[in-house]
Design a protein around this motif. Structure first.
Motif, mmCIF file in Angstrom:
data_model
loop_
_atom_site.group_PDB
_atom_site.id
_atom_site.type_symbol
_atom_site.label_atom_id
_atom_site.label_comp_id
_atom_site.label_asym_id
_atom_site.label_seq_id
_atom_site.Cartn_x
_atom_site.Cartn_y
_atom_site.Cartn_z
ATOM 1 N N ALA A 179 0.821 -1.231 0.000
ATOM 2 C CA ALA A 179 0.000 0.000 0.000
ATOM 3 C C ALA A 179 0.847 1.270 0.000
ATOM 4 C CB ALA A 179 -0.955 -0.003 1.189
ATOM 5 N N ALA A 180 1.945 1.260 0.750
ATOM 6 C CA ALA A 180 2.777 2.472 0.781
ATOM 7 C C ALA A 180 3.457 2.674 -0.571
ATOM 8 C CB ALA A 180 3.821 2.369 1.897
ATOM 9 N N ALA A 181 3.920 1.592 -1.172
ATOM 10 C CA ALA A 181 4.554 1.688 -2.497
ATOM 11 C C ALA A 181 3.547 2.139 -3.542
ATOM 12 C CB ALA A 181 5.167 0.347 -2.889
ATOM 13 N N SER A 182 2.327 1.640 -3.464
ATOM 14 C CA SER A 182 1.284 2.094 -4.390
ATOM 15 C C SER A 182 1.102 3.603 -4.285
ATOM 16 C CB SER A 182 -0.047 1.398 -4.087
ATOM 17 O OG SER A 182 -0.031 0.061 -4.539
ATOM 18 N N ALA A 183 1.008 4.102 -3.048
ATOM 19 C CA ALA A 183 0.813 5.541 -2.845
ATOM 20 C C ALA A 183 1.953 6.343 -3.469
ATOM 21 C CB ALA A 183 0.692 5.849 -1.354
ATOM 22 N N ALA A 184 3.187 5.878 -3.247
ATOM 23 C CA ALA A 184 4.342 6.596 -3.794
ATOM 24 C C ALA A 184 4.302 6.588 -5.327
ATOM 25 C CB ALA A 184 5.635 5.971 -3.282
ATOM 26 N N ASN A 185 3.984 5.441 -5.909
ATOM 27 C CA ASN A 185 3.907 5.356 -7.371
ATOM 28 C C ASN A 185 2.817 6.266 -7.928
ATOM 29 O OD1 ASN A 185 5.927 3.438 -7.409
ATOM 30 N ND2 ASN A 185 4.561 1.703 -7.746
ATOM 31 N N GLY A 186 1.672 6.293 -7.246
ATOM 32 C CA GLY A 186 0.578 7.156 -7.698
ATOM 33 C C GLY A 186 0.980 8.617 -7.671
ATOM 34 N N ALA A 187 1.735 8.998 -6.640
ATOM 35 C CA ALA A 187 2.216 10.382 -6.551
ATOM 36 C C ALA A 187 3.139 10.704 -7.717
ATOM 37 C CB ALA A 187 2.932 10.598 -5.212
ATOM 38 N N VAL A 188 4.048 9.781 -8.022
ATOM 39 C CA VAL A 188 5.009 10.012 -9.107
ATOM 40 C C VAL A 188 4.277 10.185 -10.441
ATOM 41 C CG1 VAL A 188 6.852 8.942 -10.466
ATOM 42 C CG2 VAL A 188 6.917 8.842 -7.959
ATOM 43 N N GLU A 189 3.319 9.318 -10.726
ATOM 44 C CA GLU A 189 2.656 9.373 -12.030
ATOM 45 C C GLU A 189 1.807 10.633 -12.192
ATOM 46 O OE1 GLU A 189 0.781 5.692 -13.184
ATOM 47 O OE2 GLU A 189 2.556 4.519 -12.657
ATOM 48 N N ALA A 190 1.077 11.005 -11.135
ATOM 49 C CA ALA A 190 0.258 12.225 -11.231
ATOM 50 C C ALA A 190 1.164 13.449 -11.349
ATOM 51 C CB ALA A 190 -0.666 12.337 -10.017
ATOM 52 N N PHE A 191 2.294 13.426 -10.649
ATOM 53 C CA PHE A 191 3.249 14.543 -10.749
ATOM 54 C C PHE A 191 3.805 14.654 -12.158
ATOM 55 C CE2 PHE A 191 7.623 16.151 -10.668
ATOM 56 C CZ PHE A 191 7.416 17.410 -10.112
ATOM 57 N N VAL A 192 4.097 13.535 -12.786
ATOM 58 C CA VAL A 192 4.650 13.551 -14.149
ATOM 59 C C VAL A 192 3.655 14.218 -15.108
ATOM 60 C CG1 VAL A 192 5.131 12.024 -16.133
ATOM 61 C CG2 VAL A 192 6.297 11.671 -13.934
ATOM 62 N N ARG A 193 2.378 13.838 -14.986
ATOM 63 C CA ARG A 193 1.378 14.465 -15.862
ATOM 64 C C ARG A 193 1.292 15.972 -15.618
ATOM 65 N NH1 ARG A 193 -1.253 9.380 -14.862
ATOM 66 N NH2 ARG A 193 -2.130 10.190 -12.925
ATOM 67 N N ALA A 194 1.412 16.368 -14.343
ATOM 68 C CA ALA A 194 1.280 17.790 -13.994
ATOM 69 C C ALA A 194 2.522 18.577 -14.401
ATOM 70 C CB ALA A 194 1.023 17.930 -12.492
ATOM 71 N N ALA A 195 3.700 18.046 -14.087
ATOM 72 C CA ALA A 195 4.940 18.761 -14.407
ATOM 73 C C ALA A 195 5.105 18.911 -15.920
ATOM 74 C CB ALA A 195 6.138 18.028 -13.795
ATOM 75 N N ALA A 196 4.529 17.977 -16.674
ATOM 76 C CA ALA A 196 4.678 18.013 -18.139
ATOM 77 C C ALA A 196 4.055 19.261 -18.755
ATOM 78 C CB ALA A 196 4.046 16.761 -18.762
ATOM 79 N N ILE A 197 3.108 19.900 -18.065
ATOM 80 C CA ILE A 197 2.534 21.118 -18.650
ATOM 81 C C ILE A 197 3.270 22.373 -18.175
ATOM 82 C CG2 ILE A 197 0.251 20.041 -18.932
ATOM 83 C CD1 ILE A 197 -0.772 21.848 -16.650
ATOM 84 N N GLU A 198 4.228 22.215 -17.254
ATOM 85 C CA GLU A 198 4.963 23.387 -16.773
ATOM 86 C C GLU A 198 6.444 23.375 -17.161
ATOM 87 O OE1 GLU A 198 3.902 25.323 -13.123
ATOM 88 O OE2 GLU A 198 2.640 23.650 -12.538
ATOM 89 N N LEU A 199 6.952 22.224 -17.562
ATOM 90 C CA LEU A 199 8.390 22.100 -17.836
ATOM 91 C C LEU A 199 8.807 22.458 -19.262
ATOM 92 C CD1 LEU A 199 9.481 18.776 -16.061
ATOM 93 C CD2 LEU A 199 10.261 21.085 -15.497
ATOM 94 N N PRO A 200 7.923 22.461 -20.252
ATOM 95 C CA PRO A 200 8.381 22.655 -21.626
ATOM 96 C C PRO A 200 9.278 23.886 -21.754
ATOM 97 C CG PRO A 200 6.077 22.052 -21.662
ATOM 98 C CD PRO A 200 6.470 22.260 -20.212
ATOM 99 N N PRO A 201 10.336 23.836 -22.590
ATOM 100 C CA PRO A 201 10.586 22.776 -23.575
ATOM 101 C C PRO A 201 11.138 21.483 -22.991
ATOM 102 C CG PRO A 201 12.347 24.382 -23.617
ATOM 103 C CD PRO A 201 11.318 24.918 -22.678
ATOM 104 N N ARG A 202 11.510 21.476 -21.722
ATOM 105 C CA ARG A 202 11.994 20.226 -21.127
ATOM 106 C C ARG A 202 10.837 19.229 -21.040
ATOM 107 N NH1 ARG A 202 14.142 24.560 -18.821
ATOM 108 N NH2 ARG A 202 16.413 24.732 -18.820
ATOM 109 N N ARG A 203 11.157 17.955 -21.067
ATOM 110 C CA ARG A 203 10.128 16.918 -21.043
ATOM 111 C C ARG A 203 10.237 16.075 -19.776
ATOM 112 N NH1 ARG A 203 10.827 13.075 -24.113
ATOM 113 N NH2 ARG A 203 13.052 13.398 -24.474
#
Lengths: 199, 199
Positions: B124-148
């Motif tokens: 359960a703790a690993a699931s939570a950490a993974n979920g945080a990483v994936e949602a962060f990736v989607r969010a950071a992707a709209i603020e980081l360009p041109p970086r990916r």
């Protein structure tokens, strides 16, 4: 049912309280500075005291969560920490400890939000916290039975537009009363591991 | 490209290093206790020192993350904290600080895992950490360009079965070399905000 409602004094919490009381449930409202019980759920020891004070519970529902909204290049590591603690770790702790306090037929209803899937500028930390909550709900659902766990994932509430509207430009808002309906579904229903998206 | 690879000494990291070097990239390997550079990425100040030492970078890739695997009723609040810090906050911090150090054409490749969607008992703790990483990736992707930014989400690696096999009973394992291919795709490709699932 006797239901512990964390964040009962907030805009969403107030709507959830009204929906639950309309269904003749007994709501024990928790706030950081007021309510039937007072607790800062970001502190695990305060969560312990809260459960000791709350007495028997059939359900725990959360309608609170603090997140820092800042553009990624202004976000500090402290902001990220505070958001993960304020919205994710706090809710995980309510479940972790609550599994020993909630009736075997009981349930947990956590709150995530649309930012898990649909990001906004300045919302990266909140997205991360929401993603943690949703993945945890899916995982905890296979270890908690017979107790259940779900999350309600609302978009921005109409009532929150005065403060959060500028972050959610072009995204439809929903009345908090509609979001509250999903809490009733989670608490009175039989599903577990679900994310109820209110959009 | 010159690529900072965190966790280069691990089973997955070794496979990623080989895949990147086969593509003639220069890999700067980072480990907690050894490697080209040494850093404990759970400490934000250590991340600052790491970037100061690393010099110019075209990409940052992470193949490391510490998670505590315990049944939910044995998990302590410290275990949850350590897992969120070890797998989620550490990677978020590498991106938060790294945005100032990685070339404008550069990229970040984080690591999540199958537990975001497919939970296992004690995860359960690993699931939570993974979920945080994936949602962060989607969010950071709209603020980081041109970086990916993307994440690689592997199931358990064949090479990890001796230690993690009992947790992933009945789930297919994949060779670490297949997971490494997704890192190459993230780093040399043009997509951003993606979760590359290797199953």
């Amino acid at each position: 049912m006797r239901i512990l409602l964390v964040g009962a004094g907030g805009r969403l919490g107030g709507a959830v309280r009204r929906a639950l009381e309309a269904r003749e449930h007994e709501v024990v409202g928790v706030g950081r500075s007021g309510g039937d019980l007072v607790a800062d759920i970001t502190d695990p020891q305060a969560v312990s005291r809260l459960y000791a004070e709350a007495g028997p519970l059939d359900a725990v529902a959360v309608a609170a969560g603090d997140a820092v909204f800042k553009p990624l290049d202004e976000l500090t590591s402290g902001d990220v920490d505070a958001t993960l603690r304020g919205k994710a770790l706090s809710q995980l702790e309510l479940v972790r400890q609550g599994a020993r306090h909630v009736a075997p037929t009981g349930s947990f209803t956590l709150v995530s939000g649309i930012l898990t899937e649909e990001p906004i500028v300045a919302g990266a930390a909140a997205s991360a916290a929401n993603g943690a909550v949703e993945a945890f709900v899916r995982a905890a659902a296979i270890e908690l039975p017979p107790r259940r766990i779900n999350a309600v994932s609302p978009t921005v509430a109409e009532e929150s537009l005065p403060s959060y509207g500028p972050f959610f430009v072009g995204m439809e808002a929903v009345p908090a009363a509609r979001v509250a309906t999903a809490y009733v579904r989670s608490i009175e229903g039989a599903q577990t591991g679900q994310i109820y998206r209110v959009r």
